[in-house]
Every structure is written in structure tokens, then in C-alpha cells.
Scaffold this active site. Structure first.
Site, PDB file in Angstrom:
ATOM      1  CG  HIS A 203      -1.410   1.364   1.607  1.00 53.54           C
ATOM      2  ND1 HIS A 203      -0.814   2.140   2.589  1.00 53.54           N
ATOM      3  CD2 HIS A 203      -2.442   2.106   1.124  1.00 53.54           C
ATOM      4  CE1 HIS A 203      -1.458   3.280   2.703  1.00 53.54           C
ATOM      5  NE2 HIS A 203      -2.447   3.294   1.827  1.00 53.54           N
TER       6      HIS A 203
ATOM      7  NE  ARG B 175      -3.980  11.731   3.915  1.00 48.90           N
ATOM      8  CZ  ARG B 175      -3.402  10.614   4.347  1.00 48.90           C
ATOM      9  NH1 ARG B 175      -2.938   9.737   3.473  1.00 48.90           N
ATOM     10  NH2 ARG B 175      -3.274  10.374   5.636  1.00 48.90           N
TER      11      ARG B 175
END
Length: 288
Positions: free
Chosen positions: A124, A128
């Protein structure tokens, strides 16, 4: 801040393009009877209450490849007004001014890979940037999720991340590693989701350029940390028992993302495309 927003959004798109190209190259170099896997790209959108433009992104998903059973690489840039639940969650995290002005802007990249070979680790990654009128910050990281663990693979993954964080200060890697160990823990199972990595959230020193540079190097660390592990393990022979172990481990991944993951909750609560938000779920999983 408009220039900074555009710069961050463009960087996430650039990183997405690099990863998609690298993963399709892994497919091309893997022997197999079927065709090499390719990403299907779909535009996504965020639903606003009044029907106005609220942003969107690209959902890129590969299914049934030679190497990847399912991998998604999503980018989005969304904006608008936070609903009551999201406002309360932001206020609880100490974001100033939520009650007075609930506008927001968010952009990022999110990746999850589930592998055909049980010996090749799932992974993963996300980074952001988030903005409100009262604050801005960066977040994200990457963590390795093998169902069959190899100590040397874990060591390589962590060492590569540490090397990429080192130019920003020796304090970052141990802090972000500990944060990942805490964040990617599954309380109801009393165990970690995988073998860890790095993670940060609400990162704002007041120096946007420095914080963005750190975020970029978290993203840049991903391919050299992960691709060599796939190249090493993708051809390993595996048994039905190995596959069973993989499917059970995927159940842990699904539980974590649906129950605890902050990004999943935020995406669904703010009206983003549900298929894109839930892209991280494995194609098959098993519970005992």
C-alpha cells in the site's frame, strides 16, 4: 496557496504515471501464456450536494495480470464543503476554523497491489495534501503486506525508505516508522496488518516547500523499495497451502480498510466515487 495546490496535484499525477509504467513493465517481463496485464483507466468524480463541480480524478486498475492479481493506482483532486460528520472529525483532530468555514481541497495518490504469487508481497502507498481556510498539511506513506514474510525483503523495504528520508533529517525515519506501526495495527486482531513501513499525517511545519519535498521523497522511495521484491519473488513456486495463507491474510487487509482506515472513511463521507474509494479491497479473500 493556489500555486502550491496545482504543484502538488501535478506531482501526484507524475508519480502515478511513473508507477503505472513500472508495473506494466513488470507484466511485460513476466513469462506467461496470457497477455500481459494493463491498467484500465476510468475518470472518477465527487458528488456535491448542489450538483456543482466538486473535482474528481483517475482510477487505474489492473486485474488478472501475470504478476498482479489486482492493483489500483488512483489520483484525485477534490474540493467543496465538508459535511457535518467530516467537519466534526476535522475539528476533533485540531483543525482550526471548521465551524466558521468548512471549505476544503484535497489531492493525492493512493495505491494498493494484490499479487498472483503468494510469495510476492502486497503493498500500500499513498501521499496527499489537504487544505482548509485555516490550515494545510501533508500525509501518507507506504507499508508492506506480505502473507509469507521474508526478513531480507522487510529489511530492504525499510532501508530504502530510510535512505530517502535521510536528507530531510535523521529524526524522520524512526518517527514515521513508529507512526506506521501504530496506525496499521488491527486492534480487534491484536496484530499488525503487515511488516510496517512509514506513515505521517497532519504534517505542517509552516514551510510548504520543505514539507512538499519530504512528501515527494516518500513517493519516490516507493518503486525502489518495492519493485526489487516483486522481481525476486514473482517466479517462486507456490502451493495450494501458500494460496490459502494469502487469502486469509487478505481478510486482515479488508477488515482494516473497512473498519479503521481514515482515507476510506473520508472518501465515502465526502461523496467520492465509491468504486475508487474501495479499490483497495482484494479480489478474493478468506476468513476461517
Amino acid at each position: 496557496m493556489e500555486t502550491e495546490k496545482a504543484t502538488a496535484s501535478a506531482w501526484f499525477r507524475e508519480l502515478r504515471d511513473q508507477i503505472v509504467a513500472a508495473f506494466e513493465a513488470l507484466e511485460d517481463s513476466q513469462p506467461g501464456n496470457g497477455p500481459a496485464g494493463r491498467f484500465e483507466v476510468t475518470e472518477t468524480s465527487r458528488a456535491s450536494d448542489d450538483g456543482s463541480d466538486a473535482g474528481g480524478g483517475l482510477m487505474s486498475v489492473m486485474r488478472g495480470g501475470r504478476v498482479f492479481e489486482k492493483v489500483g493506482v488512483n489520483i484525485s483532486t477534490v474540493y467543496g464543503t465538508l459535511g457535518d460528520r467530516a467537519q466534526k472529525a476535522m475539528a476533533a483532530r485540531g483543525v482550526p476554523g471548521m465551524a466558521e468555514d468548512p471549505r476544503f481541497w484535497a489531492s493525492g495518490i493512493s495505491l494498493v497491489a494484490h499479487m498472483q504469487n503468494p510469495h510476492a508481497p502486497a503493498v500500500h502507498m499513498n501521499t496527499r495534501m489537504f487544505w482548509t481556510p485555516g490550515a494545510w498539511w501533508f500525509g501518507g506513506g507506504s507499508d508492506l503486506n506480505p502473507c509469507i514474510e521474508y526478513d531480507e525483503d522487510t529489511a530492504h523495504f525499510h532501508a530504502t525508505q530510510e535512505a530517502h528520508l535521510a536528507p530531510h533529517g535523521a529524526e524522520h525515519y524512526p518517527k514515521l516508522k513508529a507512526w506506521a506501526d501504530e496506525y496499521f495495527y488491527i486492534p480487534h486482531r491484536k496484530r499488525a496488518r503487515g511488516v510496517g513501513g512509514i506513515f505521517m499525517d497532519d504534517h505542517c511545519t509552516g514551510n510548504w516547500q520543505a514539507d512538499f519535498a519530504l512528501t515527494q521523497d516518500i513517493g519516490r522511495a516507493f518503486l525502489p523499495a518495492y519493485v526489487p521484491l516483486v522481481e525476486k519473488r514473482r517466479g517462486t513456486e507456490w502451493t495450494d497451502a501458500d494460496k490459502d495463507t494469502q487469502l486469509i491474510h487478505r481478510g486482515l487487509y479488508a477488515e482494516y480498510n473497512l473498519v479503521y482506515d481514515r482515507g476510506t472513511k473520508f472518501g465515502l463521507e465526502t461523496g467520492h466515487d465509491a468504486n475508487a474509494v474501495l479499490m483497495s479491497l482484494p479480489p478474493l479473500a478468506k476468513w476461517v
